[in-house]
Scaffold this active site. Structure first.
Site, PDB file in Angstrom:
ATOM      1  N   ARG A   1     -19.043   1.914  14.992  1.00  0.00           N
ATOM      2  CA  ARG A   1     -20.375   2.073  14.610  1.00  0.00           C
ATOM      3  C   ARG A   1     -21.366   2.734  15.321  1.00  0.00           C
ATOM      4  NH1 ARG A   1     -22.428  -2.072  10.718  1.00  0.00           N
ATOM      5  NH2 ARG A   1     -24.511  -1.844  11.916  1.00  0.00           N
TER       6      ARG A   1
ATOM      7  N   ARG B   1     -22.455  10.629  22.135  1.00  0.00           N
ATOM      8  CA  ARG B   1     -22.856  11.859  22.091  1.00  0.00           C
ATOM      9  C   ARG B   1     -23.025  12.759  23.388  1.00  0.00           C
ATOM     10  NH1 ARG B   1     -27.511  10.152  19.049  1.00  0.00           N
ATOM     11  NH2 ARG B   1     -26.754   9.773  16.995  1.00  0.00           N
TER      12      ARG B   1
ATOM     13  N   ARG C   1     -20.391 -15.698  12.094  1.00  0.00           N
ATOM     14  CA  ARG C   1     -21.024 -15.490  13.279  1.00  0.00           C
ATOM     15  C   ARG C   1     -22.733 -15.879  12.800  1.00  0.00           C
ATOM     16  NH1 ARG C   1     -20.479 -17.417  18.133  1.00  0.00           N
ATOM     17  NH2 ARG C   1     -21.877 -16.283  19.723  1.00  0.00           N
TER      18      ARG C   1
ATOM     19  N   ARG D   1     -31.115  -9.558  22.086  1.00  0.00           N
ATOM     20  CA  ARG D   1     -31.970  -8.353  22.032  1.00  0.00           C
ATOM     21  C   ARG D   1     -33.440  -8.851  21.879  1.00  0.00           C
ATOM     22  NH1 ARG D   1     -28.957  -5.166  16.981  1.00  0.00           N
ATOM     23  NH2 ARG D   1     -28.948  -6.958  15.496  1.00  0.00           N
TER      24      ARG D   1
ATOM     25  N   GLU E   1     -33.249 -12.798  19.852  1.00  0.00           N
ATOM     26  CA  GLU E   1     -31.981 -12.933  18.909  1.00  0.00           C
ATOM     27  C   GLU E   1     -30.778 -13.714  19.813  1.00  0.00           C
ATOM     28  OE1 GLU E   1     -31.643  -9.568  16.411  1.00  0.00           O
ATOM     29  OE2 GLU E   1     -29.395 -10.002  16.195  1.00  0.00           O
TER      30      GLU E   1
ATOM     31  N   TYR F   1     -18.975  -6.198   6.625  1.00  0.00           N
ATOM     32  CA  TYR F   1     -20.114  -6.024   7.795  1.00  0.00           C
ATOM     33  C   TYR F   1     -20.600  -4.701   7.196  1.00  0.00           C
ATOM     34  CZ  TYR F   1     -21.872  -5.277  12.377  1.00  0.00           C
ATOM     35  OH  TYR F   1     -22.792  -5.055  13.455  1.00  0.00           O
TER      36      TYR F   1
ATOM     37  N   ASP G   1     -24.003  -2.548   5.954  1.00  0.00           N
ATOM     38  CA  ASP G   1     -25.560  -2.383   5.987  1.00  0.00           C
ATOM     39  C   ASP G   1     -26.359  -2.241   4.666  1.00  0.00           C
ATOM     40  OD1 ASP G   1     -26.074  -2.258   8.957  1.00  0.00           O
ATOM     41  OD2 ASP G   1     -25.186  -0.117   9.091  1.00  0.00           O
TER      42      ASP G   1
HETATM   43  P1  FAD Z   1     -28.374 -11.473   1.738  1.00  0.00           P
HETATM   44  O1  FAD Z   1     -29.673 -10.473   2.165  1.00  0.00           O
HETATM   45  O2  FAD Z   1     -27.795 -12.334   2.758  1.00  0.00           O
HETATM   46  O3  FAD Z   1     -28.654 -12.135   0.326  1.00  0.00           O
HETATM   47  C1  FAD Z   1     -27.942 -13.083  -0.357  1.00  0.00           C
HETATM   48  C2  FAD Z   1     -28.972 -14.313  -0.812  1.00  0.00           C
HETATM   49  O4  FAD Z   1     -28.270 -15.148  -1.332  1.00  0.00           O
HETATM   50  C3  FAD Z   1     -29.798 -15.010   0.532  1.00  0.00           C
HETATM   51  O5  FAD Z   1     -31.180 -14.997   0.113  1.00  0.00           O
HETATM   52  C4  FAD Z   1     -29.279 -16.325   0.309  1.00  0.00           C
HETATM   53  O6  FAD Z   1     -30.170 -17.153   0.708  1.00  0.00           O
HETATM   54  C5  FAD Z   1     -28.548 -16.257  -1.375  1.00  0.00           C
HETATM   55  N1  FAD Z   1     -27.851 -17.631  -1.438  1.00  0.00           N
HETATM   56  C6  FAD Z   1     -26.256 -17.671  -0.834  1.00  0.00           C
HETATM   57  N2  FAD Z   1     -25.944 -18.528  -1.274  1.00  0.00           N
HETATM   58  C7  FAD Z   1     -26.705 -19.108  -2.342  1.00  0.00           C
HETATM   59  C8  FAD Z   1     -26.531 -20.324  -3.135  1.00  0.00           C
HETATM   60  N3  FAD Z   1     -25.464 -21.084  -3.213  1.00  0.00           N
HETATM   61  N4  FAD Z   1     -27.547 -20.565  -4.068  1.00  0.00           N
HETATM   62  C9  FAD Z   1     -28.625 -19.519  -3.818  1.00  0.00           C
HETATM   63  N5  FAD Z   1     -28.807 -18.686  -3.299  1.00  0.00           N
HETATM   64  C10 FAD Z   1     -27.607 -18.414  -2.243  1.00  0.00           C
HETATM   65  N6  FAD Z   1     -28.641  -3.345   7.741  1.00  0.00           N
HETATM   66  C11 FAD Z   1     -29.214  -2.022   7.891  1.00  0.00           C
HETATM   67  O7  FAD Z   1     -28.918  -1.237   7.009  1.00  0.00           O
HETATM   68  N7  FAD Z   1     -29.835  -1.903   9.113  1.00  0.00           N
HETATM   69  C12 FAD Z   1     -30.000  -2.763  10.063  1.00  0.00           C
HETATM   70  O8  FAD Z   1     -30.813  -2.456  11.057  1.00  0.00           O
HETATM   71  C13 FAD Z   1     -29.463  -3.990   9.862  1.00  0.00           C
HETATM   72  N8  FAD Z   1     -29.911  -4.962  10.708  1.00  0.00           N
HETATM   73  C14 FAD Z   1     -29.323  -6.083  10.725  1.00  0.00           C
HETATM   74  C15 FAD Z   1     -29.535  -7.350  11.523  1.00  0.00           C
HETATM   75  C16 FAD Z   1     -29.051  -8.557  11.128  1.00  0.00           C
HETATM   76  C17 FAD Z   1     -29.282  -9.612  12.393  1.00  0.00           C
HETATM   77  C18 FAD Z   1     -28.430  -8.833  10.211  1.00  0.00           C
HETATM   78  C19 FAD Z   1     -27.767 -10.384   9.684  1.00  0.00           C
HETATM   79  C20 FAD Z   1     -27.969  -8.114   9.314  1.00  0.00           C
HETATM   80  C21 FAD Z   1     -28.580  -6.602   9.345  1.00  0.00           C
HETATM   81  N9  FAD Z   1     -28.365  -5.567   8.424  1.00  0.00           N
HETATM   82  C22 FAD Z   1     -28.845  -4.326   8.620  1.00  0.00           C
HETATM   83  C23 FAD Z   1     -27.679  -5.914   7.281  1.00  0.00           C
HETATM   84  C24 FAD Z   1     -28.217  -6.275   6.084  1.00  0.00           C
HETATM   85  O9  FAD Z   1     -29.190  -7.285   6.069  1.00  0.00           O
HETATM   86  C25 FAD Z   1     -27.578  -6.566   4.937  1.00  0.00           C
HETATM   87  O10 FAD Z   1     -26.723  -5.225   4.472  1.00  0.00           O
HETATM   88  C26 FAD Z   1     -28.266  -6.936   3.374  1.00  0.00           C
HETATM   89  O11 FAD Z   1     -29.366  -7.536   3.536  1.00  0.00           O
HETATM   90  C27 FAD Z   1     -27.335  -7.580   2.590  1.00  0.00           C
HETATM   91  O12 FAD Z   1     -27.833  -7.957   1.416  1.00  0.00           O
HETATM   92  P2  FAD Z   1     -27.157  -9.025   0.316  1.00  0.00           P
HETATM   93  O13 FAD Z   1     -27.780  -8.990  -0.962  1.00  0.00           O
HETATM   94  O14 FAD Z   1     -25.821  -8.708   0.422  1.00  0.00           O
HETATM   95  O15 FAD Z   1     -27.390 -10.395   1.313  1.00  0.00           O
HETATM   96  N1  UDP Z   2     -22.792  -3.198  20.949  1.00  0.00           N
HETATM   97  C1  UDP Z   2     -22.481  -3.056  22.402  1.00  0.00           C
HETATM   98  N2  UDP Z   2     -23.671  -2.860  23.277  1.00  0.00           N
HETATM   99  C2  UDP Z   2     -24.857  -2.552  22.648  1.00  0.00           C
HETATM  100  C3  UDP Z   2     -24.999  -2.602  21.301  1.00  0.00           C
HETATM  101  C4  UDP Z   2     -24.085  -2.930  20.435  1.00  0.00           C
HETATM  102  O1  UDP Z   2     -21.519  -3.555  22.984  1.00  0.00           O
HETATM  103  O2  UDP Z   2     -25.897  -2.467  23.430  1.00  0.00           O
HETATM  104  C5  UDP Z   2     -21.654  -3.359  20.073  1.00  0.00           C
HETATM  105  C6  UDP Z   2     -21.463  -4.837  19.749  1.00  0.00           C
HETATM  106  O3  UDP Z   2     -20.168  -5.095  19.725  1.00  0.00           O
HETATM  107  C7  UDP Z   2     -21.986  -4.871  18.398  1.00  0.00           C
HETATM  108  C8  UDP Z   2     -21.705  -3.495  17.944  1.00  0.00           C
HETATM  109  O4  UDP Z   2     -21.721  -2.715  18.891  1.00  0.00           O
HETATM  110  O5  UDP Z   2     -21.502  -6.031  17.722  1.00  0.00           O
HETATM  111  C9  UDP Z   2     -22.370  -3.059  16.618  1.00  0.00           C
HETATM  112  O6  UDP Z   2     -23.929  -2.890  17.156  1.00  0.00           O
HETATM  113  P1  UDP Z   2     -25.042  -2.731  16.277  1.00  0.00           P
HETATM  114  O7  UDP Z   2     -26.019  -2.362  16.871  1.00  0.00           O
HETATM  115  O8  UDP Z   2     -24.561  -1.751  15.071  1.00  0.00           O
HETATM  116  O9  UDP Z   2     -25.061  -4.166  15.472  1.00  0.00           O
HETATM  117  P2  UDP Z   2     -25.975  -5.003  14.464  1.00  0.00           P
HETATM  118  O10 UDP Z   2     -27.207  -4.487  14.366  1.00  0.00           O
HETATM  119  O11 UDP Z   2     -25.242  -5.101  12.985  1.00  0.00           O
HETATM  120  O12 UDP Z   2     -25.669  -6.547  15.008  1.00  0.00           O
END
Ligand code: FAD
Ligand code: UDP
Length: 370
Positions: free
Chosen positions: A174, A178, A251, A282, A302, A350, A352
């Site tokens: 991911r 560069r 996780r 972070r 986090e 995994y 986005d």
């Molecule tokens: P979710 O947003 O998880 O929605 C699922 C919903 O289902 C939840 O609200 C949950 O409560 C509900 N649910 C589950 N089970 C039940 C049940 N039994 N009954 C009723 N409700 C239920 N993506 C990016 O593009 N850029 C980013 O920078 C980025 N950063 C992220 C950072 C973190 C820490 C995390 C965890 C994810 C990140 N993502 C990012 C990914 C992004 O959050 C997801 O791609 C997206 O939000 C997933 O949408 P979803 O609808 O699949 O799931």
């Molecule tokens: N990663 C790393 N060092 C960093 C940032 C990311 O080794 O400073 C690795 C780590 O394994 C992480 C993966 O790159 O799980 C993806 O990072 P990203 O920031 O895309 O993860 P997310 O925002 O989904 O947690």
């Protein structure tokens, strides 16, 4: 004609459920969304604190290469020009991310791409990796030993709670590498944050759709199933099938939010802490996502943690064992005629945000043939 109340029961008010609901409603279908959380929006949900949109489930930066998806989200809310450029802290040193000429200069004082490539290649040549088979080998054969030891190994092992030798290589792919002085974390053509926060996007998507919060599908499964002709399920797929092939692993994270009486705490939205010994990965300073000038600031630490049933499953762990188990659940899911599985938890991917939206729009196309 069916006598059921709704055409679709959508389990989960995250992005997948919201996009599906919007598109189904547009096609004249009736939908009910339920979510077990006290708010809609899933993991992109924000809360206003000190007039700052706080990303309650970690930093969310929207990025995509797909013009259709970019135009789609912009038709609901305007996006700003935020560009993610995280800084990494290792011991007392600061490095730019992703790995680029700025990082190479900070590490080795090299100034040209040629010098940087030579340095990295000399480290790779000391190793004997032919076909990288795990994250450690993949990282080492891409960026060499110094970057791996300082910026990847510690961060990765605390993020995932496993040795990097037991993690799949795709996780690290991911991150761009560069040989230009470019600190943009993403390679994608389009990037930004919704002006006014992510709730604007999810609220616009679900406008006019009935949503019941604090409602867990599994607490009253039969009742919910009786309500609609079809189900869109975005929760955990293993739970849907009563864990009959075992529990998939995830996780989890713990977010520690703090309001500080200072205008600018760290000068950047995302600062990574790459040493293994620092317990968080972070610190997010939310106001910088929207160039905020409020008098106070809100930061979030986090902390990665092991997932157990009472914690939120944030990341699927796509190693061989889990992927094989998921495949068994997927085979059952493929046989369903009235249940659709979508989103990060049900697809066990995994993904986005742009990929979730892409997946939801593809599902809509398949289901409605339009
Ligand atoms: P979710 O947003 O998880 O929605 C699922 C919903 O289902 C939840 O609200 C949950 O409560 C509900 N649910 C589950 N089970 C039940 C049940 N039994 N009954 C009723 N409700 C239920 N993506 C990016 O593009 N850029 C980013 O920078 C980025 N950063 C992220 C950072 C973190 C820490 C995390 C965890 C994810 C990140 N993502 C990012 C990914 C992004 O959050 C997801 O791609 C997206 O939000 C997933 O949408 P979803 O609808 O699949 O799931
Ligand atoms: N990663 C790393 N060092 C960093 C940032 C990311 O080794 O400073 C690795 C780590 O394994 C992480 C993966 O790159 O799980 C993806 O990072 P990203 O920031 O895309 O993860 P997310 O925002 O989904 O947690």
């Amino acid at each position: 004609m069916s006598s059921k109340k709704y055409d679709y029961l959508i389990v989960g008010a995250g992005l997948f459920g919201s996009v599906f609901a919007h598109e189904a409603k547009k096609r004249g279908k009736t939908c009910l969304i339920i979510d077990k959380r006290p708010h809609a929006g899933g993991n992109v949900h924000c809360e206003k604190v000190e007039d700052i949109n706080v990303h309650m489930y970690g930093a969310h930066i929207f990025h995509t290469n797909d013009k259709f998806i970019w135009d789609y989200v912009n038709s609901f809310v305007e996006f700003n020009r935020y560009t993610n450029s995280p800084v990494a802290v290792y011991k007392d040193e600061l490095y730019n991310l992703p790995f680029n000429m700025n990082t190479f200069y900070q590490l080795w004082k090299v100034r040209t791409p040629e010098e940087a490539k030579k340095k990295i290649q000399s480290q790779i040549d000391q190793l004997d990796i032919k076909e990288p088979s795990n994250l450690e080998e993949q990282a080492l054969s891409l960026v060499g030993t110094d970057i791996y030891e300082k910026l990847i190994k510690g961060y990765t092992e605390k993020q995932w709670g496993r040795p990097a030798t037991e993690l799949p290589a795709f996780i690290i792919k991911r991150l761009p590498v560069r040989f230009t002085y470019d600190n943009n974390y993403f390679n994608d053509k389009y990037q930004g944050i919704p002006i006014g926060g992510y709730n604007k996007l999810t609220e616009a998507l679900t406008e006019g759709v009935e949503i019941k919060l604090n409602t867990d599908f599994f607490e009253n499964r039969a009742e919910w199933e009786a309500m609609a002709d079809n189900i869109v399920f975005t929760g955990k797929i293993d739970q849907y099938y009563d864990f009959q092939f075992g529990q998939l692993q995830y996780r989890s994270l713990r977010f520690e939010h703090q309001t500080l009486d200072t205008e600018n705490y760290q000068g950047n939205a995302v600062v990574n802490y790459n040493e293994r010994e620092v317990p968080y990965t972070r610190i997010i300073e939310h106001k910088h996502f929207e160039f905020g000038t409020q008098p106070k600031t809100v930061v979030t630490k986090e902390y990665p943690q092991e997932w157990t049933a009472e914690k939120e499953p944030y990341y699927p762990i796509n190693d061989t064992r889990n992927n094989e188990m998921f495949k068994k659940y997927k085979d059952l899911a493929d046989k369903e005629t009235t249940v659709i599985f979508g989103g990060r938890l049900a697809e066990y991917k995994y993904y986005d945000m742009h990929q979730i939206i892409g997946s939801a729009l593809k599902t809509v196309k398949d289901v409605f043939n339009s």
